[in-house]
Design an enzyme around this catalytic site. Sequence first.
Site, PDB file in Angstrom:
ATOM      1  N   LYS A 198       3.404  17.127 -29.266  1.00  0.00           N
ATOM      2  CA  LYS A 198       2.236  16.389 -29.428  1.00  0.00           C
ATOM      3  C   LYS A 198       1.021  16.866 -28.497  1.00  0.00           C
ATOM      4  CE  LYS A 198      -0.584  12.308 -30.953  1.00  0.00           C
ATOM      5  NZ  LYS A 198      -0.290  10.948 -31.458  1.00  0.00           N
ATOM      6  N   LYS A 251       2.655  19.202 -33.550  1.00  0.00           N
ATOM      7  CA  LYS A 251       1.295  18.025 -33.791  1.00  0.00           C
ATOM      8  C   LYS A 251       0.453  18.625 -32.662  1.00  0.00           C
ATOM      9  CE  LYS A 251      -0.931  13.839 -34.559  1.00  0.00           C
ATOM     10  NZ  LYS A 251      -0.433  13.077 -34.485  1.00  0.00           N
TER      11      LYS A 251
HETATM   12  C1  PBG Z   1      -1.712   7.968 -33.027  1.00  0.00           C
HETATM   13  C2  PBG Z   1      -1.680   8.865 -33.809  1.00  0.00           C
HETATM   14  C3  PBG Z   1      -2.920   9.835 -33.709  1.00  0.00           C
HETATM   15  C4  PBG Z   1      -2.125  11.084 -34.412  1.00  0.00           C
HETATM   16  C5  PBG Z   1      -1.274  10.373 -35.584  1.00  0.00           C
HETATM   17  N1  PBG Z   1      -0.330   9.128 -34.718  1.00  0.00           N
HETATM   18  C6  PBG Z   1      -3.597  10.018 -32.917  1.00  0.00           C
HETATM   19  C7  PBG Z   1      -3.781  10.188 -31.212  1.00  0.00           C
HETATM   20  O1  PBG Z   1      -2.304  10.467 -31.021  1.00  0.00           O
HETATM   21  O2  PBG Z   1      -4.630  10.380 -30.848  1.00  0.00           O
HETATM   22  C8  PBG Z   1      -3.354  11.617 -35.313  1.00  0.00           C
HETATM   23  C9  PBG Z   1      -3.368  11.828 -36.475  1.00  0.00           C
HETATM   24  C10 PBG Z   1      -4.312  12.787 -37.323  1.00  0.00           C
HETATM   25  O3  PBG Z   1      -5.103  13.145 -36.392  1.00  0.00           O
HETATM   26  O4  PBG Z   1      -4.888  13.590 -38.627  1.00  0.00           O
HETATM   27  N2  PBG Z   1       0.036   7.341 -31.875  1.00  0.00           N
END
Ligand code: PBG
Length: 328
Positions: A198, A251
């Site tokens: 991520k 991601k």
């Molecule tokens: C946070 C989380 C995020 C997303 C999914 N879980 C945002 C982040 O890490 O700041 C983002 C999903 C998206 O942008 O569609 N745990």
Amino acid sequence: MLQRPRRNRKSAAIRNLVRETSLDAGDFIYPLFVHESDEDVAIESMPGCTRWSVEGLVKEAGEAYALGVPAVVIFPAVADALKTSQADESYNANGLVPRAIKALKSAYPELCVITDVALDPYNSDGHDGLVKQREDGELEILNDETVEVLCKQAVSHAVAGADIVSPSDMMDGRVEALRCALDAAGFPDVSILSYTAKYASAYYGPFRGALDSAPKAGDKKTYQMDYANSREAVREALLDEAEGADMIMVKPAGAYLDIIAQLREATTLPISAYQVSGEYLMIKAAAAGGWVDEKAVVLESLTGIKRAGADFILSYFAKDVARWQKEG
Ligand code: PBG
């Protein structure tokens, strides 16, 4: 000329025969937002998406399920009054997420219900982990203390009936800790879908707007990955595999196709990719402006993600894709 590659493209029938990658409604996880209200409210930062009431969530998930989408992942918008520095609400057995899980599973027992495991919706600091203010004023995101809270959170989701828990926090060692906590609590069959690679990404902007979950101070670069790196993703994947992850995730998706392909070589675990809010919004905005054909661009972007090696995809377009398929 002995080789005329165009012969394999000369009719729709032949193109169908030689097509290497196809999308199916069954390849998708549909991310859905839920809040503590009886009303379903359109999300301004993500046109086409809604903050659902629990009842609305069940209805929307049911419609997607009827179209062939097998799984949803739930993201809660939590009232500011419930946010604390210790994120206590994240493991409240009667909290919004456990109630949403129960409502979904009682309406659709076969629907796969996935939950996000991270503290940002519950944390007054807006970070995925617990925050400590250091003497020098810098913020430190505490790793091991956070993992303990994540374990309680995941168990509360399992108790409510979640099929899969999905840690998105990027703390070290959380997959093994979650596995042990779930097993110890009597949930050896609850799976872990790990957000393995991520990245610290500007593409999450609209999502944070949707949940009011942006960090109050600092950024997420001490836990989410540097987008310049790919070997680090392989390292994370091998760790998650060793720690007992059942499935892994890359991601965002579209700007990280090389990472998906690299992980495909590095592990035999199923790989998912998350087409995140910014990717969604860019397509929506361009389509609203009349500059691209929405359906065509959505299908092309998602097919690219599968072609890179993803087995399944989290996408806000999941229900649309399923509907387009039904319509033929
Ligand atoms: C946070 C989380 C995020 C997303 C999914 N879980 C945002 C982040 O890490 O700041 C983002 C999903 C998206 O942008 O569609 N745990």
